[in-house]
Design an enzyme around this catalytic site. Structure first.
Site, PDB file in Angstrom:
ATOM      1  N   ALA A 105      31.230  19.243  35.506  1.00  0.00           N
ATOM      2  CA  ALA A 105      31.900  18.265  34.639  1.00  0.00           C
ATOM      3  C   ALA A 105      32.432  17.094  35.467  1.00  0.00           C
ATOM      4  O   ALA A 105      33.637  16.826  35.516  1.00  0.00           O
ATOM      5  CB  ALA A 105      33.014  18.938  33.862  1.00  0.00           C
ATOM      6  N   ALA A 164      39.977  12.698  35.599  1.00  0.00           N
ATOM      7  CA  ALA A 164      41.246  13.347  35.909  1.00  0.00           C
ATOM      8  C   ALA A 164      41.857  12.787  37.185  1.00  0.00           C
ATOM      9  O   ALA A 164      43.063  12.519  37.256  1.00  0.00           O
ATOM     10  CB  ALA A 164      41.042  14.857  36.041  1.00  0.00           C
ATOM     11  N   GLY A 203      32.228  13.948  34.919  1.00  0.00           N
ATOM     12  CA  GLY A 203      32.894  12.958  34.080  1.00  0.00           C
ATOM     13  C   GLY A 203      34.329  13.334  33.776  1.00  0.00           C
ATOM     14  O   GLY A 203      35.205  12.467  33.667  1.00  0.00           O
ATOM     15  N   ASP A 204      34.611  14.622  33.644  1.00  0.00           N
ATOM     16  CA  ASP A 204      35.967  15.093  33.415  1.00  0.00           C
ATOM     17  C   ASP A 204      36.810  15.005  34.680  1.00  0.00           C
ATOM     18  O   ASP A 204      37.914  14.454  34.687  1.00  0.00           O
ATOM     19  CB  ASP A 204      35.960  16.553  32.931  1.00  0.00           C
ATOM     20  N   ILE A 205      36.302  15.576  35.764  1.00  0.00           N
ATOM     21  CA  ILE A 205      37.092  15.654  36.989  1.00  0.00           C
ATOM     22  C   ILE A 205      37.310  14.275  37.580  1.00  0.00           C
ATOM     23  O   ILE A 205      38.410  13.956  38.068  1.00  0.00           O
ATOM     24  CB  ILE A 205      36.429  16.616  37.990  1.00  0.00           C
TER      25      ILE A 205
END
Length: 413
Positions: A185, A192, A187-189
């Site tokens: 992920a 974040a 795009g998430d990390i």
């Protein structure tokens, strides 16, 4: 490293850099929970706000069962150490008022709902900052809450901004379909981490000015920044199908694959000498970097793999490293779990399962190593609504009777 263990224990006397910072997070899945978990590891107190029944990350697969028989999905397990959680039905006016009152007792409110969702609930930055002007407010969404993105109303998981950043097309070959989520992920990390930077910067700004502010992270912005080669290389003339003029490929050893990068002439000379092909140094076909790529399959790969065929991938990488050539083995999951570097740097944390499965859940540890900060002890992920009563009693003075009435009316879980 197990939950409850501490590394660099002598530094515990110093406390942690974010001790005293309090974060109220209406969060789900990974983009924000990863950020708040990292902040909690650095000392922040994080209270997670979930819908009654729990946030969507609990429903991911694979999963384990909690002591109450509820599934706890992999996405939730990876991103929620060291937090407390409360259950609020934020569509209920009474729950909204609870959230607003709680916000005034925290330094940061953070959310990663669909763009505009918190505003529609009356819980956005404008509403909360009017009451609490020192409040820092972070939003993470696919395409941002400020500005005029044409995609602002699109839902987005990590793969969506990854694809839109251009990196899938940049690495796609011929008529092959794009390889989705090649690095988990990202795009998430990535989003974040930019959210963490924003919070830390806003805390420093507030310390100087006394004012809070709004931080808006768009996942697509984060991915455009992280996949900088896409636009940069295009601007410098590289087009799809153009091979970069360097050896940056995978090769086979006796027991698996390894990768290496040779991008400079002195590195190519060292490679040639190491594997016994000094003749390459006078071969006109290999006298330029584009030539290395042109003759990779016909000349270089067979020679490298013949040399490596009697060696393990670790032995190969040791020899290449000693020659000043960057290389690394392509590890499987069991290999990375058993890796001595990972163990030495406490990069996997074991959480005992609660459903009679012996093998523990493994969650990546904190990659931010600080000489004056102890690492751990960490606490397990919270069960659904586990700290609702505790937090509301402590922060807002609710009595047992009030909590019972709120629960009965569906305001809290």
């Amino acid at each position: 490293m197990r939950l409850g263990d501490t590394a660099n224990e002598g530094a515990a006397v110093n406390g942690r850099p974010l001790d005293g910072i309090r974060i109220l997070a209406a969060e789900q899945m990974q983009a924000l929970p990863y950020a708040t978990q990292l902040l909690a590891r650095l000392g922040a107190e994080v209270v997670k706000v979930e819908p009654i029944g729990g946030e969507s990350g609990r429903g991911a697969l694979p999963a384990m069962m909690d002591p109450n028989g509820n599934p706890v999905g992999a996405t939730f397990l990876r991103n929620n150490f060291n937090k407390k959680t409360i259950s609020l039905n934020l569509k209920d006016p009474a729950a909204k008022e609870i959230f607003i009152e709680l916000a005034g007792r925290f330094d940061v409110v953070a959310e990663n709902n669909k763009a505009g969702a918190m505003d529609r609930l009356g819980l956005g930055y404008d509403a909360l900052s009017a009451r609490w002007p020192e409040l820092i407010y972070l939003s993470i969404s696919g395409f941002g809450n400020t500005g005029h993105s044409p995609y602002q109303n699109w839902p987005a998981y990590a793969m969506i901004p990854e694809a839109m950043s251009g990196i899938y097309e940049h690495t796609r070959s011929g008529d092959d379909p794009p390889r989705v989520a090649p690095a988990g992920a990202l795009g998430d990390i990535g989003s974040a981490l930019y959210g963490v930077i924003g919070i830390l910067a806003a805390l420093a700004h507030r310390q100087r000015t006394g004012r809070g502010q709004y931080i808006d992270i768009a996942m697509l912005d984060a991915m455009v920044a992280m996949t900088d080669v896409v636009s940069n290389f295009w601007s410098l003339g590289r087009r799809p199908g153009d091979e970069p003029p360097l050896i940056m490929h995978g090769f086979q050893a006796r027991d698996g694959w390894f990768v290496m990068q040779v991008g400079r002439e002195h590195q190519f000379e060292r490679l040639a000498r190491l594997i016994g092909h000094e003749d390459w140094l006078t071969d006109d076909r290999l006298s330029t970097r584009p030539g290395w790529v042109e003759y990779l399959e016909s000349l270089i790969r067979p020679a490298v793999e013949s040399w490596a065929s009697t060696k393990s991938k670790l032995e190969v990488c040791e020899l290449l490293g000693e020659a000043g050539i960057a290389a690394g083995p392509c590890n499987s999951a069991p290999e990375i779990i058993a890796d001595p570097h990972v163990a030495a740097r406490n990069m996997l944390v074991e959480m005992a399962r609660t459903d009679d499965v012996i093998e523990p859940v493994l969650v990546p540890g904190n990659p931010v190593k600080m000489s004056a900060v102890a690492e751990g002890p960490e606490t397990r992920v919270p069960w659904v609504g586990e700290h609702t009563d505790e937090v509301l009693e402590r922060e807002l003075g609710f009595t047992t009777d009030q909590l019972a009435r709120l629960r009965e009316s569906g305001v809290i879980g």
